[in-house]
Design an enzyme around this catalytic site. Structure first.
Site, PDB file in Angstrom:
ATOM      1  N   HIS A 121       1.580   6.887  -0.204  1.00 36.99           N
ATOM      2  CA  HIS A 121       0.721   6.036   0.627  1.00 36.99           C
ATOM      3  C   HIS A 121      -0.629   5.934  -0.068  1.00 36.99           C
ATOM      4  CE1 HIS A 121      -1.733   4.681   3.963  1.00 36.99           C
ATOM      5  NE2 HIS A 121      -0.625   4.416   4.634  1.00 36.99           N
ATOM      6  N   HIS A 142       0.808  -1.219   0.000  1.00 36.92           N
ATOM      7  CA  HIS A 142       0.000   0.000   0.000  1.00 36.92           C
ATOM      8  C   HIS A 142       0.845   1.275   0.000  1.00 36.92           C
ATOM      9  CE1 HIS A 142       1.110   0.043   4.195  1.00 36.92           C
ATOM     10  NE2 HIS A 142       0.584   1.259   4.307  1.00 36.92           N
TER      11      HIS A 142
END
Length: 163
Positions: A85, A70
Site C-alpha cells: 500500500h 496506490h
C-alpha cells in the site's frame, strides 16, 4: 537437470523477502494510520522510498492492482499474501502520482519493477509517503521481524517471517 542446477534452485528458494525500494525500512507501528500501525489488516513493515521505484519482494503472482494504482496484492510462490500500500490516504489521489508496470495475473520474480510513485507529489498531496507492506495471511504464531534503517532495493536478510 544437472547436479549444479539443483543447488541453484535451492539457493533461490532460500532468498526470502527482499527490500522493495531504495530508502528506509521502518516498523509497521511507524505508519501514520491506525489501521496499519495497529496491525488490524495484519503484521508487516513499512518503507519510505527515496526514488519511488517499488519492486516485488518475492517470486509470485500479482493477485490485484487497485484501480487507483496506490496498492498491489501479491501471492508469493510459497503461499504468503502481501499487500503493498503506497503512502497513506493515497486512494484519494485517484491514480495520480503512480505508474504501474504489472497487471493482475502476471508472474513476477523478486526484484521485478511493480510501480513507480512520484515521491514529491505524494509528499505534497497525501497524508504520508510512508508505505505499509502487510502480510495478510500470517498464522497466529507468526510475526514479522524487520531490521530497520537505510536499505537498498533488492537487499536480502532484512525482512523475516518468524514462527
Amino acid at each position: 537437470m544437472g547436479i549444479f542446477d539443483m543447488f541453484k534452485k535451492k539457493k533461490q528458494e532460500e532468498k526470502g523477502i527482499i527490500a522493495l525500494t531504495n530508502g528506509e525500512l521502518l516498523e509497521i507501528t511507524e505508519v501514520p494510520d491506525e489501521v496499519f500501525s495497529n496491525k488490524i489488516m495484519g503484521d508487516g513493515f513499512a518503507i519510505k522510498s527515496n526514488d519511488g521505484i517499488i519492486v516485488s519482494p518475492v517470486d509470485g503472482t500479482v493477485e490485484m492492482v487497485f484501480d487507483t494504482k496506490h496498492a498491489v496484492g501479491l501471492k508469493a510462490d510459497n503461499g504468503l499474501e502481501i499487500l503493498i500500500h503506497l503512502g497513506v490516504d493515497t486512494v484519494n489521489l485517484k491514480g495520480e502520482g503512480f505508474e504501474v508496470f504489472v497487471n493482475a495475473g502476471d508472474k513476477v520474480s523478486a526484484g521485478d519493477k511493480l510501480i513507480k510513485m512520484d515521491v514529491d507529489f505524494i509528499q505534497k498531496n497525501a497524508k504520508s509517503d510512508i508505505s505499509p507492506i502487510i502480510f495478510t495471511n500470517l498464522e497466529e504464531n507468526q510475526s514479522v521481524k524487520v531490521i530497520t534503517g537505510k536499505v537498498v532495493a533488492k537487499e536480502e536478510n532484512r525482512i523475516e517471517i518468524l514462527k
